[in-house]
Design a protein around this motif. Structure first.
Motif, PDB file in Angstrom:
ATOM      1  N   GLU A  88       0.831  -1.210   0.000  1.00 48.37           N
ATOM      2  CA  GLU A  88       0.000   0.000   0.000  1.00 48.37           C
ATOM      3  C   GLU A  88       0.865   1.258   0.000  1.00 48.37           C
ATOM      4  O   GLU A  88       0.563   2.231  -0.706  1.00 48.37           O
ATOM      5  N   ALA A  89       1.941   1.246   0.778  1.00 49.41           N
ATOM      6  CA  ALA A  89       2.832   2.412   0.829  1.00 49.41           C
ATOM      7  C   ALA A  89       3.520   2.635  -0.513  1.00 49.41           C
ATOM      8  O   ALA A  89       3.675   3.773  -0.967  1.00 49.41           O
ATOM      9  N   ILE A  90       3.917   1.556  -1.172  1.00 53.09           N
ATOM     10  CA  ILE A  90       4.552   1.681  -2.490  1.00 53.09           C
ATOM     11  C   ILE A  90       3.541   2.163  -3.523  1.00 53.09           C
ATOM     12  O   ILE A  90       3.816   3.074  -4.317  1.00 53.09           O
ATOM     13  N   ARG A  91       2.356   1.554  -3.515  1.00 50.27           N
ATOM     14  CA  ARG A  91       1.329   1.905  -4.503  1.00 50.27           C
ATOM     15  C   ARG A  91       0.893   3.363  -4.390  1.00 50.27           C
ATOM     16  O   ARG A  91       0.522   3.987  -5.387  1.00 50.27           O
ATOM     17  N   ALA A  92       0.941   3.903  -3.174  1.00 51.79           N
ATOM     18  CA  ALA A  92       0.548   5.299  -2.999  1.00 51.79           C
ATOM     19  C   ALA A  92       1.460   6.232  -3.784  1.00 51.79           C
ATOM     20  O   ALA A  92       1.032   7.296  -4.247  1.00 51.79           O
ATOM     21  N   ALA A  93       2.723   5.835  -3.951  1.00 55.61           N
ATOM     22  CA  ALA A  93       3.680   6.675  -4.679  1.00 55.61           C
ATOM     23  C   ALA A  93       3.890   6.216  -6.114  1.00 55.61           C
ATOM     24  O   ALA A  93       4.078   7.043  -7.010  1.00 55.61           O
ATOM     25  N   TYR A  94       3.873   4.900  -6.330  1.00 58.17           N
ATOM     26  CA  TYR A  94       4.158   4.336  -7.658  1.00 58.17           C
ATOM     27  C   TYR A  94       3.113   3.257  -7.959  1.00 58.17           C
ATOM     28  O   TYR A  94       3.395   2.058  -7.844  1.00 58.17           O
TER      29      TYR A  94
END
Length: 266
Positions: free
Chosen positions: A57-63
């Motif tokens: 989720e943290a990665i998807r929020a940016a990329y």
């Protein structure tokens, strides 16, 4: 990738690793429902899955469109050769985690065309956060440097990763090769932490003859290189995520660590 993008990806890797590690820390030394995957020591818990979901989720929020390689569930298992990607181990050292041993961590690496551009390993029960990016390698924001020990008989080396029950002759050969060449041996049951310890100088080397999973290795390998160390395959060539064997050292004793790794299979 531009230097600016590399910095951004390194920052996201660090933030995602911290968030995943917080999930793991919340359930550490509590009653856990343990499942077994492929063997009696290959365990997983729901916390592993929850931590991986948090990292993703943290990665998807940016990329949002980048592929993600991860240990658990339906994440990709191979690192793409081209383009950006992420590599996630939500809890490296799950056996330690289940047993209440503090040596575990969440590892996240950002790669481009198969090469790391930023990574982090956060070990919440130890209070240690490793990160690496264009600005270097750090432990709790202090710069890292490998050991300057050049005497194998004063060096400490780790036979890392796990040899299955049908490979115990190799496990025995690995430990024998280490204790016959070096001052002492350590083994912590958490590959990313062991590699990070080479980067800090706590260990002079780590070795295996096995082809290791990318989620167990890429973050730690980049830490070592940025801290001044060397990581090769069994042929002595630069290690990649798909290499056979992994030989890491401070550089000063690399030939001896490489010889020990080659001895595992005779």
């Amino acid at each position: 990738m531009s230097a600016i993008d590399e910095s951004s990806r390194a920052a996201v890797a660090a933030e995602a690793a911290h968030e995943g590690a917080a999930v793991a820390a919340d359930s550490f030394r509590t009653e856990l429902a343990v499942e077994w995957k492929d063997g009696k020591t290959d365990v997983v818990t729901q916390v592993d899955r929850n931590a991986q979901e948090t990292v993703i989720e943290a990665i998807r929020a940016a990329y949002p469109d980048d592929p993600i390689v991860g240990e658990e569930d339906d994440a990709l298992k191979e690192v793409p050769e081209t383009g950006p990607a992420w590599i996630v181990d939500p809890i490296d050292g799950t056996n330690n985690y289940v047993d209440g041993i503090r040596a575990f961590g969440t590892a996240v690496a950002a790669v481009a065309d198969g090469e790391p551009v930023g990574a982090a390993t956060v070990c919440p029960a130890l209070g240690d956060a490793y990160r690496v990016g264009p600005d270097g390698a750090f432990l709790n924001d202090e710069p890292l440097s490998v050991s300057d020990c050049d005497d194998p008989e004063a060096a400490t080396v780790c036979p890392t990763f796990w040899w299955d029950f049908d490979q115990r002759d190799q496990y025995a050969a690995a430990t024998r090769a280490v204790v016959e060449r070096f001052g002492d041996m350590r083994r912590f049951g958490c590959a990313q932490l062991e590699l990070a310890m080479v980067a800090t100088g706590a260990l002079e080397g780590a070795l295996t003859n096995l082809r290791a999973n990318p989620w167990d290795t890429v973050a730690g390998v980049e830490l070592i290189r940025q801290a001044g160390g060397v990581v090769t395959d069994l042929d002595g060539d630069r290690w990649r995520h798909d290499s056979e064997g992994l030989v890491a050292s401070n550089g000063e004793i690399h030939d001896e660590v490489l010889a020990a790794a080659r001895e595992i299979e005779g």
